[in-house]
Design a protein around this motif. Sequence first.
Motif, short mmCIF file in Angstrom:
data_model
loop_
_atom_site.label_atom_id
_atom_site.label_comp_id
_atom_site.label_asym_id
_atom_site.label_seq_id
_atom_site.Cartn_x
_atom_site.Cartn_y
_atom_site.Cartn_z
N TRP A 133 0.83 -1.21 0.00
CA TRP A 133 0.00 0.00 0.00
C TRP A 133 0.87 1.25 0.00
N ILE A 177 2.18 1.91 -3.38
CA ILE A 177 1.15 2.51 -4.24
C ILE A 177 1.06 4.01 -3.99
N GLN A 221 3.29 6.54 -5.87
CA GLN A 221 3.13 6.84 -7.30
C GLN A 221 2.58 8.24 -7.51
N HIS A 271 -3.29 5.97 -11.35
CA HIS A 271 -2.56 4.73 -11.13
C HIS A 271 -2.66 4.27 -9.67
N ARG A 272 -2.66 5.22 -8.74
CA ARG A 272 -2.83 4.85 -7.33
C ARG A 272 -4.19 4.18 -7.11
N ASN A 305 -4.21 0.63 -8.74
CA ASN A 305 -3.41 -0.33 -7.97
C ASN A 305 -4.07 -0.65 -6.63
N ILE A 325 -6.87 -3.16 -7.31
CA ILE A 325 -6.31 -4.48 -7.59
C ILE A 325 -5.77 -5.11 -6.32
N LEU A 326 -5.03 -4.33 -5.53
CA LEU A 326 -4.44 -4.87 -4.30
C LEU A 326 -5.51 -5.39 -3.35
N TYR A 331 -10.41 -7.39 -13.64
CA TYR A 331 -8.97 -7.37 -13.37
C TYR A 331 -8.12 -7.20 -14.63
N GLN A 363 -5.66 -3.98 -15.25
CA GLN A 363 -4.24 -4.26 -15.42
C GLN A 363 -3.71 -3.71 -16.75
N LEU A 399 -2.48 -0.17 -16.73
CA LEU A 399 -1.22 0.10 -16.01
C LEU A 399 0.01 -0.22 -16.85
#
Length: 220
Positions: free
Chosen positions: A133, A136, A139, A144-145, A148, A151-152, A212, A216, A219
């Motif tokens: 985290w 992330i 960034q 993008h944060r 991510n 996704i995380l 997902y 992805q 990114l």
Amino acid sequence: MTFIDLPISPLWLDLVQWGKDHYRDRIFAKEALIPTRPGPLYLVHHGVVRLVSQTTFPSALPPHPPAEALVGLLGIGQPFEIVSHPHFVISAQAHVDGTAVLWLYWNELQQWQALYQQILEQFKAQHRQQLLWMGILGQKSTFHRLLNFLILWGKSMGETPGQDYYLPYPLTHAQLGQAVGSTRVTVTRLLARLRKQGLVWQNENNRLCFNYPGLQSLLT
């Protein structure tokens, strides 16, 4: 990466009953502040706890509300502790109605050795999650944060029907903003962009879902 679930075993039920017998167990309404202090170990045995960090830096600028950041979401069977720091305060809040938390000390937990080891593993998993985290949050791009973060949390704690994931708990746009170092307005705008592309949506339980492979691909 997934968290290690504490199974609803006779030992776990015994611990919960111990908490009730010793008046170490409380139930909280949604958004209620959970009384905590450094020292005890806290265990969630129903609902979800939200951990929020509030800065205490003095400012030379005109008064502003202290900055808040979402730093954790903890479900059933997950432990947490409160640390003391001169520049921020960690508070625990009930994320859903009926959240139940018990507290005890590490030496008291030793009478349940199997649970003791499982809770240590839980803390290790939480530590790995926090490191990812923090990466992330480093960034530059808010977009993008956000990608991510989704996704995380979707892959580590959410559920998946095929290639789609959904977050484990409902989160408002303001809370997502706190999680990724942004604002509610910015998160709302970015999610609207992703919705138009068919990459995110809400399910019937108001939980955010995403594709997902689609996220992805943004990114790369």
